[in-house]
Enzyme design. Structure first.
Site, PDB file in Angstrom:
ATOM      1  CB  SER A   1      29.737   2.188  34.638  1.00  0.00           C
ATOM      2  OG  SER A   1      30.688   1.564  33.800  1.00  0.00           O
TER       3      SER A   1
ATOM      4  N   GLY B   1      29.050  -6.925  35.700  1.00  0.00           N
ATOM      5  CA  GLY B   1      28.048  -6.618  34.685  1.00  0.00           C
ATOM      6  C   GLY B   1      27.998  -7.672  33.602  1.00  0.00           C
TER       7      GLY B   1
ATOM      8  CB  THR C   1      27.228 -10.257  38.013  1.00  0.00           C
ATOM      9  OG1 THR C   1      25.992  -9.526  37.907  1.00  0.00           O
ATOM     10  CG2 THR C   1      27.017 -11.629  37.398  1.00  0.00           C
ATOM     11  CB  ILE C   2      23.957  -9.851  42.555  1.00  0.00           C
ATOM     12  CG1 ILE C   2      24.076  -8.337  42.293  1.00  0.00           C
ATOM     13  CG2 ILE C   2      24.907 -10.211  43.707  1.00  0.00           C
ATOM     14  CD1 ILE C   2      22.974  -7.744  41.534  1.00  0.00           C
ATOM     15  CB  SER C   3      22.384  -9.527  37.137  1.00  0.00           C
ATOM     16  OG  SER C   3      21.642  -9.720  35.946  1.00  0.00           O
TER      17      SER C   3
ATOM     18  CB  CYS D   1      20.494  10.017  36.037  1.00  0.00           C
ATOM     19  SG  CYS D   1      19.671   8.933  37.233  1.00  0.00           S
TER      20      CYS D   1
END
Length: 383
Positions: A139, A178, A198-200, A355
């Site tokens: 981030s 993270g 986290t979803i990882s 980005c």
């Protein structure tokens, strides 16, 4: 010869598609087959028809396939956005499709929440450890007084800790932890207990290894399934995956979990407008179902739930962060080249460069918002 093999610039075909694109580029400072580092060097004669049919997703995929090159994608995108080409880059079908999907579906529902974890954050710890710094922060860093990426990431973590007013023994929740960057920093330097979600699976695995021996628990869980009470809550770089249909539920969840008088720091990329849209290429290849919130959307969702104490924007720092990640990736690519092909390399270079250009053009922002759960007295936010 593969589609990724570099070839010399081709002679530009005299077609309507080429004329349309040249017209869009007029006045932007970006030219076709020019000699500036931000110019587009065409490698395939069908580039123009592909972009005309497919818009921004065709442009990004064409770069991945080696159909065009550019030494400074960041500068190219910066110039195009400042010229006002952003909206014109999307085809009508791209815009309509996403609006229909987001209107009739909850793209960030609990059932779909783990998609971005599997498709991006689980991409490969070997790649991310080389692209990021030692903190493994994925981030925006805080470059106010920093001279290196590592210093800037540590400054960002410490800024969040100071805004939260952490004290030894506090229970802290990290929503979207993270690889455990904040959890490790807060536990090690402020003596707090941290629960990170986290979803990882890959993030959770490495995060647990990094935080071993510290009062940190990292679990694979959706924020909507959380229970308990916490003195402080932080969420760094996760709100972009929540989705506008879930903003109210998100803030309801934070209020339910945050003790009276507690503080919450929300760190998120933000949009200048309320428009519900996402770049189709980013949606397909980098952050599936991601969406950027606006000031109004955040304010509406948090109204009558929490007290907004402070709002800081350091979006330009994300430009510098992304360029540092790109520098790291290029410097260490040879170490992982056997695991990833040239198309993956070009995908990440396009993602990081485009980005960076968007932040440089101030097309998108980076906000840290401090909320309290009815905290008594005055709050003075550190900078």
């Amino acid at each position: 010869m593969t589609s990724n093999t570099p070839i010399a610039p081709v002679e530009l075909p005299d077609t309507r598609a080429r004329q349309t694109i040249e017209h869009l580029l007029e006045g932007s400072g970006v030219t076709l087959n020019g000699d500036q580092p931000w110019d587009i060097r065409v490698r395939h004669p069908d580039l123009f028809s592909r972009v005309a049919r497919q818009g921004s997703i065709g442009f990004g995929e064409a770069y991945m396939d080696g159909w065009w090159d550019c030494d400074r994608i960041d500068e190219m995108i910066h110039r195009l956005l400042r010229h006002g080409i952003g909206g014109a880059a999307h085809t009508t079908s791209e815009r309509v499709l996403y609006k229909l999907q987001s209107s009739f579906m909850n793209l960030q529902s609990k059932a779909r929440a783990y998609i971005v974890g599997k498709e991006h954050y689980d991409f490969g710890n070997d790649l991310f450890t080389r692209m990021l710094d030692q903190t493994m922060c994925y981030s925006c860093a805080y470059w106010k007084e920093a001279t290196s990426l590592h210093e800037a990431q540590k400054a960002k973590l410490d800024l969040a800790c100071r805004k939260l007013g952490l004290e030894p023994g506090m229970k802290v929740l990290d929503i979207g932890c993270g690889w455990g960057s904040f959890a490790e920093h807060a536990a090690r330097h402020y003596g707090v207990e941290v629960t990170g979600i986290t979803i990882s699976e890959e993030q959770a695995k490495l995060g647990r290894e990094r935080c071993e021996g510290l009062p940190v628990e990292i679990v694979l869980k959706d924020y909507r399934d959380l229970t308990g009470q916490y003195d402080r809550i932080v969420s760094i770089g996760m709100f972009e995956h929540v989705g506008q249909r879930n903003y109210a539920v998100y803030f309801d969840t934070v209020k339910r979990l945050l003790k009276p008088g507690g503080l919450f720091v929300l760190h998120t990329i933000g949009s200048n407008t309320n428009d519900i849209s996402i770049d189709p290429w980013i949606n397909k290849y980098i952050f599936p179902n991601g969406i950027l919130p606006s000031v109004q959307q955040i304010a509406d969702a948090s109204e009558d739930k929490l007290v907004m104490e402070d709002w800081q924007n350091f979006g330009p720092d994300y430009d510098r962060t992304l360029m540092a990640w790109q520098e790291n990736l290029l410097a260490h690519w040879d170490e992982i080249a056997d695991h990833y092909d040239e198309r993956v390399k070009r995908m990440f270079l396009y993602y990081l460069g485009s980005c960076a250009g968007a932040f440089r053009a101030r097309d998108i922002q980076l906000w840290q918002v401090v909320y309290s759960n009815q905290r008594p007295g005055r709050y003075d936010s550190p900078r």
